[in-house]
Design an enzyme around this catalytic site. Sequence first.
Site, PDB file in Angstrom:
ATOM      1  N   ILE A   1       0.902  -1.118   0.119  1.00  0.00           N
ATOM      2  CA  ILE A   1      -0.104   0.138   0.003  1.00  0.00           C
ATOM      3  C   ILE A   1       0.648   1.161   0.001  1.00  0.00           C
ATOM      4  O   ILE A   1       0.523   2.420  -0.673  1.00  0.00           O
ATOM      5  CB  ILE A   1      -0.855   0.239   1.314  1.00  0.00           C
ATOM      6  CG1 ILE A   1      -1.760  -1.255   1.481  1.00  0.00           C
ATOM      7  CG2 ILE A   1      -1.974   1.214   0.979  1.00  0.00           C
ATOM      8  CD1 ILE A   1      -2.324  -1.045   2.524  1.00  0.00           C
ATOM      9  N   GLY A   2       2.010   1.102   0.890  1.00  0.00           N
ATOM     10  CA  GLY A   2       2.799   2.220   0.854  1.00  0.00           C
ATOM     11  C   GLY A   2       3.909   2.295   1.600  1.00  0.00           C
ATOM     12  O   GLY A   2       4.076   1.131   2.634  1.00  0.00           O
TER      13      GLY A   2
ATOM     14  N   ARG B   1       7.994   6.220   6.787  1.00  0.00           N
ATOM     15  CA  ARG B   1       9.146   6.105   7.338  1.00  0.00           C
ATOM     16  C   ARG B   1       9.481   4.839   8.362  1.00  0.00           C
ATOM     17  O   ARG B   1      10.695   4.629   8.775  1.00  0.00           O
ATOM     18  CB  ARG B   1       9.428   7.196   8.291  1.00  0.00           C
ATOM     19  CG  ARG B   1       8.269   7.576   9.308  1.00  0.00           C
ATOM     20  CD  ARG B   1       8.240   8.755  10.024  1.00  0.00           C
ATOM     21  NE  ARG B   1       9.534   9.141  10.647  1.00  0.00           N
ATOM     22  CZ  ARG B   1       9.737  10.174  11.214  1.00  0.00           C
ATOM     23  NH1 ARG B   1       8.723  11.075  11.307  1.00  0.00           N
ATOM     24  NH2 ARG B   1      10.727  10.767  11.777  1.00  0.00           N
ATOM     25  N   TRP B   2       8.451   4.225   8.775  1.00  0.00           N
ATOM     26  CA  TRP B   2       8.650   3.043   9.569  1.00  0.00           C
ATOM     27  C   TRP B   2       8.693   1.652   8.916  1.00  0.00           C
ATOM     28  O   TRP B   2       8.416   0.609   9.299  1.00  0.00           O
ATOM     29  CB  TRP B   2       7.655   2.732  10.715  1.00  0.00           C
ATOM     30  CG  TRP B   2       7.397   4.142  11.295  1.00  0.00           C
ATOM     31  CD1 TRP B   2       6.284   4.942  11.383  1.00  0.00           C
ATOM     32  CD2 TRP B   2       8.343   5.089  12.000  1.00  0.00           C
ATOM     33  NE1 TRP B   2       6.403   6.044  12.179  1.00  0.00           N
ATOM     34  CE2 TRP B   2       7.596   5.977  12.678  1.00  0.00           C
ATOM     35  CE3 TRP B   2       9.707   4.841  12.131  1.00  0.00           C
ATOM     36  CZ2 TRP B   2       8.304   6.838  13.401  1.00  0.00           C
ATOM     37  CZ3 TRP B   2      10.347   5.943  13.054  1.00  0.00           C
ATOM     38  CH2 TRP B   2       9.649   6.875  13.677  1.00  0.00           C
ATOM     39  N   GLY B   3       9.012   1.771   7.428  1.00  0.00           N
ATOM     40  CA  GLY B   3       8.690   0.679   6.707  1.00  0.00           C
ATOM     41  C   GLY B   3       7.783   0.538   5.939  1.00  0.00           C
ATOM     42  O   GLY B   3       6.706   1.332   5.684  1.00  0.00           O
TER      43      GLY B   3
ATOM     44  N   VAL C   1       3.968  -0.990   4.249  1.00  0.00           N
ATOM     45  CA  VAL C   1       2.496  -1.409   4.792  1.00  0.00           C
ATOM     46  C   VAL C   1       1.993  -2.161   3.496  1.00  0.00           C
ATOM     47  O   VAL C   1       1.884  -1.638   2.392  1.00  0.00           O
ATOM     48  CB  VAL C   1       1.785  -0.340   5.275  1.00  0.00           C
ATOM     49  CG1 VAL C   1       0.489  -0.869   5.598  1.00  0.00           C
ATOM     50  CG2 VAL C   1       2.247   0.290   6.318  1.00  0.00           C
TER      51      VAL C   1
ATOM     52  N   ASP D   1       3.113  10.727  17.301  1.00  0.00           N
ATOM     53  CA  ASP D   1       3.129  10.697  15.787  1.00  0.00           C
ATOM     54  C   ASP D   1       1.543  10.881  15.245  1.00  0.00           C
ATOM     55  O   ASP D   1       1.328  10.423  14.334  1.00  0.00           O
ATOM     56  CB  ASP D   1       3.834   9.627  14.945  1.00  0.00           C
ATOM     57  CG  ASP D   1       4.082   9.903  13.323  1.00  0.00           C
ATOM     58  OD1 ASP D   1       4.293  10.963  13.551  1.00  0.00           O
ATOM     59  OD2 ASP D   1       4.493   8.833  12.837  1.00  0.00           O
TER      60      ASP D   1
ATOM     61  N   LYS E   1      -1.119  12.814  13.578  1.00  0.00           N
ATOM     62  CA  LYS E   1      -1.296  13.633  12.248  1.00  0.00           C
ATOM     63  C   LYS E   1      -2.159  13.225  11.331  1.00  0.00           C
ATOM     64  O   LYS E   1      -2.723  11.937  11.561  1.00  0.00           O
ATOM     65  CB  LYS E   1       0.408  13.626  11.442  1.00  0.00           C
ATOM     66  CG  LYS E   1       0.667  12.149  11.120  1.00  0.00           C
ATOM     67  CD  LYS E   1       2.082  12.214  10.419  1.00  0.00           C
ATOM     68  CE  LYS E   1       2.361  10.936  10.001  1.00  0.00           C
ATOM     69  NZ  LYS E   1       3.749  10.867   9.267  1.00  0.00           N
TER      70      LYS E   1
ATOM     71  N   ASP F   1      -1.172   3.993  14.136  1.00  0.00           N
ATOM     72  CA  ASP F   1       0.350   4.144  14.467  1.00  0.00           C
ATOM     73  C   ASP F   1       1.107   4.816  15.667  1.00  0.00           C
ATOM     74  O   ASP F   1       1.989   5.523  15.329  1.00  0.00           O
ATOM     75  CB  ASP F   1       0.996   5.133  12.998  1.00  0.00           C
ATOM     76  CG  ASP F   1       0.662   4.104  11.836  1.00  0.00           C
ATOM     77  OD1 ASP F   1       0.626   3.075  11.778  1.00  0.00           O
ATOM     78  OD2 ASP F   1       1.199   4.986  10.710  1.00  0.00           O
TER      79      ASP F   1
HETATM   80  P1  ATP Z   1       4.602   8.584   7.255  1.00  0.00           P
HETATM   81  O1  ATP Z   1       5.667   7.672   6.663  1.00  0.00           O
HETATM   82  O2  ATP Z   1       5.008   9.991   7.527  1.00  0.00           O
HETATM   83  O3  ATP Z   1       4.267   8.087   8.820  1.00  0.00           O
HETATM   84  P2  ATP Z   1       2.244   7.387   6.476  1.00  0.00           P
HETATM   85  O4  ATP Z   1       1.706   7.368   7.982  1.00  0.00           O
HETATM   86  O5  ATP Z   1       1.360   7.770   5.368  1.00  0.00           O
HETATM   87  O6  ATP Z   1       3.272   8.754   6.578  1.00  0.00           O
HETATM   88  P3  ATP Z   1       2.812   4.902   6.731  1.00  0.00           P
HETATM   89  O7  ATP Z   1       2.251   4.824   8.182  1.00  0.00           O
HETATM   90  O8  ATP Z   1       4.049   3.970   6.838  1.00  0.00           O
HETATM   91  O9  ATP Z   1       3.107   5.967   6.257  1.00  0.00           O
HETATM   92  O10 ATP Z   1       1.711   3.952   5.828  1.00  0.00           O
HETATM   93  C1  ATP Z   1       2.250   3.715   4.624  1.00  0.00           C
HETATM   94  C2  ATP Z   1       0.723   3.689   3.893  1.00  0.00           C
HETATM   95  O11 ATP Z   1      -0.094   2.620   4.314  1.00  0.00           O
HETATM   96  C3  ATP Z   1      -0.085   5.055   3.841  1.00  0.00           C
HETATM   97  O12 ATP Z   1      -0.615   4.983   2.402  1.00  0.00           O
HETATM   98  C4  ATP Z   1      -1.063   4.498   4.971  1.00  0.00           C
HETATM   99  O13 ATP Z   1      -2.209   5.217   4.573  1.00  0.00           O
HETATM  100  C5  ATP Z   1      -1.254   2.976   4.771  1.00  0.00           C
HETATM  101  N1  ATP Z   1      -1.886   2.229   5.756  1.00  0.00           N
HETATM  102  C6  ATP Z   1      -1.251   2.371   6.945  1.00  0.00           C
HETATM  103  N2  ATP Z   1      -1.764   1.758   7.822  1.00  0.00           N
HETATM  104  C7  ATP Z   1      -2.920   1.295   7.217  1.00  0.00           C
HETATM  105  C8  ATP Z   1      -4.051   0.504   7.979  1.00  0.00           C
HETATM  106  N3  ATP Z   1      -4.350   0.125   8.908  1.00  0.00           N
HETATM  107  N4  ATP Z   1      -4.880   0.283   6.923  1.00  0.00           N
HETATM  108  C9  ATP Z   1      -5.043   0.452   5.567  1.00  0.00           C
HETATM  109  N5  ATP Z   1      -4.033   1.404   5.285  1.00  0.00           N
HETATM  110  C10 ATP Z   1      -2.920   1.927   5.959  1.00  0.00           C
HETATM  111 MG    MG Z   2       1.123   6.172   9.178  1.00  0.00          MG
END
Ligand code: ATP
Ligand code: MG
Length: 315
Positions: A41-42, A45-47, A49, A155, A157, A172
Amino acid sequence: RDEDELEELPTAIISRKVSQTSVYLQEWDIPYEQLQLGELIGKGRWGKVHKGRWHGEVAIRLLEVAGDQQEHLKLFKKEVMNYRQTRHDNVILFMGACMVPPHLAIVTSFCRGATLYSMVRERAATLDLNRTRQIARDIVNGMSYLHAKGIVHKDLKSKNVFYHTNKVVITDFGLFGMSGLVQQGRKKTVLRIPHGWIYYLAPEIVKQMGPEVDEDQLPFSKAADVYAFGTVWYELHSGGWPLASQPVEAKIWLLGSGEGVRKELADANLGKEITEIVSTCWSPEASARPTFSQLAGMLERLPKLNRRLSHPGHF
Ligand code: ATP
Ligand code: MG
């Protein structure tokens, strides 16, 4: 059957005494082989998902570990201990974790719907005051629950808040405790500030930041979470981040001093009631910020919507 169970009981009690922590954690241990890893999905900074399956649709956060695995495993388990004790409607459902290196992963429910980040930017028109207030109330409830459990989010946001079918889910929290784990190769000569992070950082944190300082050493606190909520509340009503047009150096200075923010607020013209909540959350002094329980009260006391706000802001 009965006899078997009776025989097993004493051993269970003994092992619980030996290591309460590891017994508790076993309940949340998911064998990595049981996970079906789906699309990426994306990457944050923590790896990475991934969407995935484990008795239904789940989100899988993979953590890459390097170096001293024992140390990392300890850190990881400590965070997992935090996660497992959360049960609140507005807090992401933690389902379990893979705890055998090199496969460290956190498994949560999968959030459908959009993050608040994209909602305020793309669908601002659907966000009337009723809705922003309900969203804020949900966030405040989830956050005051976490704080009551002794968990600092670190965190908060708009990207970490999901909204789906009229419900807010906070995700998160606590990942900052694992900064050391995922940021091994970090250079110690440059200060890297991930895009968009600065807006949520309380001045006391900004002042401590530097290339030498590890992120998990920064002075995060409940009051710093409240500061971050102030930014989310601001986004909900203005559709974006404050000071967005300033160059990054100016932002750091303006946000760090707390001064630029006052001016920005005066300019944003969000209306008295909304501005008051932003400014109290953004108080430069951490001790002057309200708690989430106090914020709940403040949201309750906002004027009823059948009366007009003193100024309707952007909506
Ligand atoms: P940052 O890296 O600044 O923390 P982020 O919160 O978008 O930004 P991640 O938390 O690593 O980064 O999330 C990566 C991707 O996965 C994002 O697109 C986020 O919306 C999606 N995501 C994270 N957790 C879930 C979840 N529980 N269900 C669906 N999508 C998720
Ligand atoms: Mg996140």
